[in-house]
Write a protein that holds these residues in place. Structure first.
Motif, PDB file in Angstrom:
ATOM      1  N   GLY A 222      -4.413  33.952  21.944  1.00  0.00           N
ATOM      2  CA  GLY A 222      -3.129  33.512  21.411  1.00  0.00           C
ATOM      3  C   GLY A 222      -2.295  34.667  20.886  1.00  0.00           C
ATOM      4  O   GLY A 222      -2.702  35.836  20.937  1.00  0.00           O
ATOM      5  N   PRO A 223      -1.120  34.350  20.357  1.00  0.00           N
ATOM      6  CA  PRO A 223      -0.256  35.380  19.781  1.00  0.00           C
ATOM      7  C   PRO A 223      -0.919  36.057  18.584  1.00  0.00           C
ATOM      8  O   PRO A 223      -1.689  35.437  17.849  1.00  0.00           O
ATOM      9  CB  PRO A 223       0.995  34.596  19.355  1.00  0.00           C
ATOM     10  N   ALA A 224      -0.612  37.319  18.391  1.00  0.00           N
ATOM     11  CA  ALA A 224      -1.197  38.071  17.283  1.00  0.00           C
ATOM     12  C   ALA A 224      -0.791  37.462  15.944  1.00  0.00           C
ATOM     13  O   ALA A 224       0.350  37.057  15.750  1.00  0.00           O
ATOM     14  CB  ALA A 224      -0.748  39.532  17.353  1.00  0.00           C
ATOM     15  N   GLY A 225      -1.764  37.408  15.038  1.00  0.00           N
ATOM     16  CA  GLY A 225      -1.484  36.945  13.687  1.00  0.00           C
ATOM     17  C   GLY A 225      -1.446  35.447  13.504  1.00  0.00           C
ATOM     18  O   GLY A 225      -1.186  34.964  12.398  1.00  0.00           O
ATOM     19  N   LYS A 226      -1.720  34.671  14.565  1.00  0.00           N
ATOM     20  CA  LYS A 226      -1.717  33.214  14.460  1.00  0.00           C
ATOM     21  C   LYS A 226      -3.145  32.688  14.557  1.00  0.00           C
ATOM     22  O   LYS A 226      -3.779  32.781  15.608  1.00  0.00           O
ATOM     23  CB  LYS A 226      -0.869  32.581  15.564  1.00  0.00           C
ATOM     24  N   ALA A 227      -3.641  32.152  13.448  1.00  0.00           N
ATOM     25  CA  ALA A 227      -4.930  31.478  13.466  1.00  0.00           C
ATOM     26  C   ALA A 227      -4.688  30.048  13.929  1.00  0.00           C
ATOM     27  O   ALA A 227      -3.992  29.287  13.260  1.00  0.00           O
ATOM     28  CB  ALA A 227      -5.561  31.496  12.082  1.00  0.00           C
ATOM     29  N   ALA A 228      -5.246  29.700  15.081  1.00  0.00           N
ATOM     30  CA  ALA A 228      -4.939  28.405  15.692  1.00  0.00           C
ATOM     31  C   ALA A 228      -6.200  27.563  15.839  1.00  0.00           C
ATOM     32  O   ALA A 228      -7.254  28.069  16.242  1.00  0.00           O
ATOM     33  CB  ALA A 228      -4.293  28.609  17.061  1.00  0.00           C
ATOM     34  N   LEU A 229      -6.082  26.287  15.519  1.00  0.00           N
ATOM     35  CA  LEU A 229      -7.161  25.323  15.713  1.00  0.00           C
ATOM     36  C   LEU A 229      -6.612  24.102  16.442  1.00  0.00           C
ATOM     37  O   LEU A 229      -5.423  23.785  16.330  1.00  0.00           O
ATOM     38  CB  LEU A 229      -7.774  24.902  14.374  1.00  0.00           C
ATOM     39  N   LEU A 230      -7.489  23.410  17.184  1.00  0.00           N
ATOM     40  CA  LEU A 230      -7.114  22.207  17.921  1.00  0.00           C
ATOM     41  C   LEU A 230      -7.794  20.996  17.280  1.00  0.00           C
ATOM     42  O   LEU A 230      -8.989  20.758  17.511  1.00  0.00           O
ATOM     43  CB  LEU A 230      -7.528  22.309  19.391  1.00  0.00           C
ATOM     44  N   PRO A 231      -7.075  20.215  16.470  1.00  0.00           N
ATOM     45  CA  PRO A 231      -7.699  19.110  15.730  1.00  0.00           C
ATOM     46  C   PRO A 231      -8.415  18.100  16.613  1.00  0.00           C
ATOM     47  O   PRO A 231      -9.516  17.635  16.272  1.00  0.00           O
ATOM     48  CB  PRO A 231      -6.507  18.474  14.994  1.00  0.00           C
ATOM     49  N   VAL A 232      -7.844  17.735  17.763  1.00  0.00           N
ATOM     50  CA  VAL A 232      -8.468  16.707  18.592  1.00  0.00           C
ATOM     51  C   VAL A 232      -9.812  17.191  19.130  1.00  0.00           C
ATOM     52  O   VAL A 232     -10.773  16.410  19.219  1.00  0.00           O
ATOM     53  CB  VAL A 232      -7.527  16.293  19.746  1.00  0.00           C
ATOM     54  N   ASN A 233      -9.942  18.464  19.450  1.00  0.00           N
ATOM     55  CA  ASN A 233     -11.205  18.990  19.964  1.00  0.00           C
ATOM     56  C   ASN A 233     -12.217  19.240  18.856  1.00  0.00           C
ATOM     57  O   ASN A 233     -13.425  19.140  19.071  1.00  0.00           O
ATOM     58  CB  ASN A 233     -10.956  20.271  20.749  1.00  0.00           C
ATOM     59  N   ARG A 261      -8.857  38.783  11.667  1.00  0.00           N
ATOM     60  CA  ARG A 261      -8.971  39.997  10.853  1.00  0.00           C
ATOM     61  C   ARG A 261      -9.377  41.189  11.719  1.00  0.00           C
ATOM     62  O   ARG A 261      -8.818  42.284  11.598  1.00  0.00           O
ATOM     63  CB  ARG A 261     -10.004  39.783   9.740  1.00  0.00           C
ATOM     64  N   LEU A 262     -10.347  40.967  12.564  1.00  0.00           N
ATOM     65  CA  LEU A 262     -10.858  42.063  13.375  1.00  0.00           C
ATOM     66  C   LEU A 262      -9.789  42.583  14.328  1.00  0.00           C
ATOM     67  O   LEU A 262      -9.557  43.798  14.426  1.00  0.00           O
ATOM     68  CB  LEU A 262     -12.084  41.583  14.152  1.00  0.00           C
ATOM     69  N   PHE A 263      -9.114  41.682  15.042  1.00  0.00           N
ATOM     70  CA  PHE A 263      -8.128  42.122  16.016  1.00  0.00           C
ATOM     71  C   PHE A 263      -6.856  42.663  15.355  1.00  0.00           C
ATOM     72  O   PHE A 263      -6.166  43.503  15.935  1.00  0.00           O
ATOM     73  CB  PHE A 263      -7.784  40.987  16.973  1.00  0.00           C
ATOM     74  N   ALA A 264      -6.553  42.210  14.151  1.00  0.00           N
ATOM     75  CA  ALA A 264      -5.350  42.693  13.462  1.00  0.00           C
ATOM     76  C   ALA A 264      -5.549  44.088  12.875  1.00  0.00           C
ATOM     77  O   ALA A 264      -4.616  44.895  12.848  1.00  0.00           O
ATOM     78  CB  ALA A 264      -4.942  41.721  12.361  1.00  0.00           C
ATOM     79  N   HIS A 265      -6.757  44.395  12.406  1.00  0.00           N
ATOM     80  CA  HIS A 265      -6.968  45.629  11.647  1.00  0.00           C
ATOM     81  C   HIS A 265      -7.839  46.652  12.368  1.00  0.00           C
ATOM     82  O   HIS A 265      -8.204  47.677  11.778  1.00  0.00           O
ATOM     83  CB  HIS A 265      -7.552  45.289  10.275  1.00  0.00           C
TER      84      HIS A 265
END
Length: 475
Positions: A222-233, A261-265
């Motif tokens: 996904g885009p950098a800096g966006k923590a994304a979750l899928l509620p239905v899954n 955190r890892l990919f950002a820093h």
């Protein structure tokens, strides 16, 4: 690595919520041809690459179908028809999963729950790692939104492989015939782009019904800096575990936030991983003898012939030292990422979540059984992140935290030359207790190199990012 490179001729395993154990795209009466990406499309699209688009049409729609077919054959873009891939992925998502679960827009309550879970996850991670938060925002996605957000990264992963097929298509005819066969070769390239677009669209669409976030395969989709979750899954994953839904959501938020955190820093990590993927793809060769057979018998009215060639498996890794080294770099890098996340999340969750141990083992088994994310990644680039490597890497990172603290462990991410190697994963304790460099001195040397300070031979080597003696003494 899988025994069969790219997995194109291996029957896929049914995802965990697949119900009766049949493969997707398999009819009641028997098994259809293996789908080269490990997944069948809606309505038997694994048998006919155009079925996902045209299979359900009535005679009144034939005009539109043939118009779309003409657009497909006139495609002149890159090695993959990504517009087609996107359309088919969205259509696959709209069909729902095998258990009948349909996609749905995210509600405000689900969005708030995800935001709160990521916020709490970041607080817990502060005590388990020295890397600061990398989640600028927390988002809840539907399956369709996941498809839209991740397709640009799939393009980076798949295009190098598809390019190999496109190049092979121009080489299967004798040189003296290629000038005369220009229109045929152009049509083949268009069809090849369509075939790859169809298969990738189906694979990504099915995967959207299984993933729980944007980092399930260990890469930032996904885009950098966006923590994304899928509620239905997440709800589907939590069924039958005997664990409260909010604990499942929080544990998955911890994993997503740790990846961020890892990919950002670690600024070099993304290019390092994707460069390893591309390097491995460059060493893939295409079995041109199979393509030659297809070209010799190609009937423009039966474009599925090229699809059949893909299903039979045309990809083979070159047995060269360079290719083996590329594979080793990629496997080790992915194992280190996943192992670090596993170790850090467990350290953060164990004091707070009674179910932390059970959830950790559930996700490890999901990966070990070749879950949908693992299968897709393995078939797209010919790599499996083996559970043994994941567990070894997790144990190594946990031991490093015990011996050197979170700061000493995380300092290894400052430069790729400081990371453990594949041999170190075989002997984690040996790496942990081996003498290691003073990280502050490494920082100082790298800083001087960046400023262009030149002196003796050692400083010249610093400019290349490899201080004199580092390769021998770093561990």
């Amino acid at each position: 690595m899988s025994d069969t490179p790219f997995g194109f001729n291996l029957p896929p395993e049914e995802p965990e919520n697949g119900g009766d154990g049949k493969k997707k795209g398999e009819g009641q009466g028997g098994q259809g041809p293996a789908n080269p990406f490990g997944f069948g499309g809606p309505g038997g699209a694994g048998d006919n690459p155009f079925a996902a688009m045209f299979g359900g049409m009535n005679p009144g729609d034939l005009g539109a179908a043939f118009q779309q077919l003409g657009q497909m054959l006139s495609y002149e873009g890159g090695p993959v028809n990504w517009d087609m891939a996107k359309d088919i992925a969205r259509q696959t998502v709209a069909q729902g999963t095998a258990d009948g679960t349909k996609d749905a827009s995210v509600t405000s309550g689900e969005r708030s729950a995800v935001e709160e879970a990521v916020r709490l996850a970041d607080l817990w991670l502060d005590g388990a790692t020295s890397l600061p938060s990398g989640s600028g925002t927390a988002v809840a996605w539907s399956r369709a939104e996941w498809v839209e957000a991740t397709l640009p990264v799939w393009k980076e992963l798949v295009d190098p492989v598809a390019e190999r097929v496109g190049a092979a298509m121009g080489d299967v005819l004798p040189e003296e015939m290629q000038a005369m066969a220009g229109p045929l070769l152009g049509m083949m390239r268009s069809m090849g782009g369509a075939m790859f677009g169809t298969q990738i669209g189906q694979a990504v669409g099915v995967l959207a019904g299984e993933v729980v976030g944007s980092t399930d395969i260990g890469l930032p989709l996904g885009p950098a800096g966006k923590a994304a979750l899928l509620p239905v899954n997440i709800a589907a994953l939590g069924e039958g575990l005997g664990v409260p839904q909010d604990e499942v959501r929080l544990y998955l938020a911890l994993r997503e936030a740790a990846h961020q955190r890892l990919f950002a820093h670690v600024p070099w990590l993304r290019s390092h991983l994707f460069g390893a993927v591309e390097g491995y793809a460059r060493g893939i060769k295409v079995d041109t003898s199979k393509l030659e057979d297809v070209v010799g018998q190609l009937d423009p009215t039966h474009p599925e012939q090229l699809q059949d060639a893909l299903q039979q498996g045309m990809f083979q890794p070159e047995d060269t030292p360079e290719q083996k080294a590329a594979l080793a770099r990629l496997e080790t890098a992915l194992a280190l990422v996943e192992g670090w996340v596993d170790a850090v999340v467990h350290a953060a969750a164990a004091p707070h979540l009674p179910s932390a141990g059970a959830l950790r083992e559930t996700l490890r088994r999901r990966r070990a059984s070749g879950g949908p994310a693992e299968q897709t990644f393995a078939t797209l680039i010919g790599l499996e992140l083996r559970p043994r490597r994941l567990r070894d890497a997790s144990r190594l990172w946990a031991s490093l935290a015990d011996a050197r603290g979170p700061e000493g462990r995380d300092a290894l991410w400052e430069h790729p030359d400081m990371l453990p190697t594949a041999a170190d994963l075989d002997d984690p304790d040996g790496f942990v207790h081996r003498e290691h460099l003073d990280f502050s001195e490494i920082d100082k040397m790298l800083g001087e190199a960046a400023k262009g300070e030149k002196g003796g031979q050692g400083e010249k080597q610093d400019e290349k990012g490899e201080p004199e003696g580092e390769g021998d003494d770093k561990k």
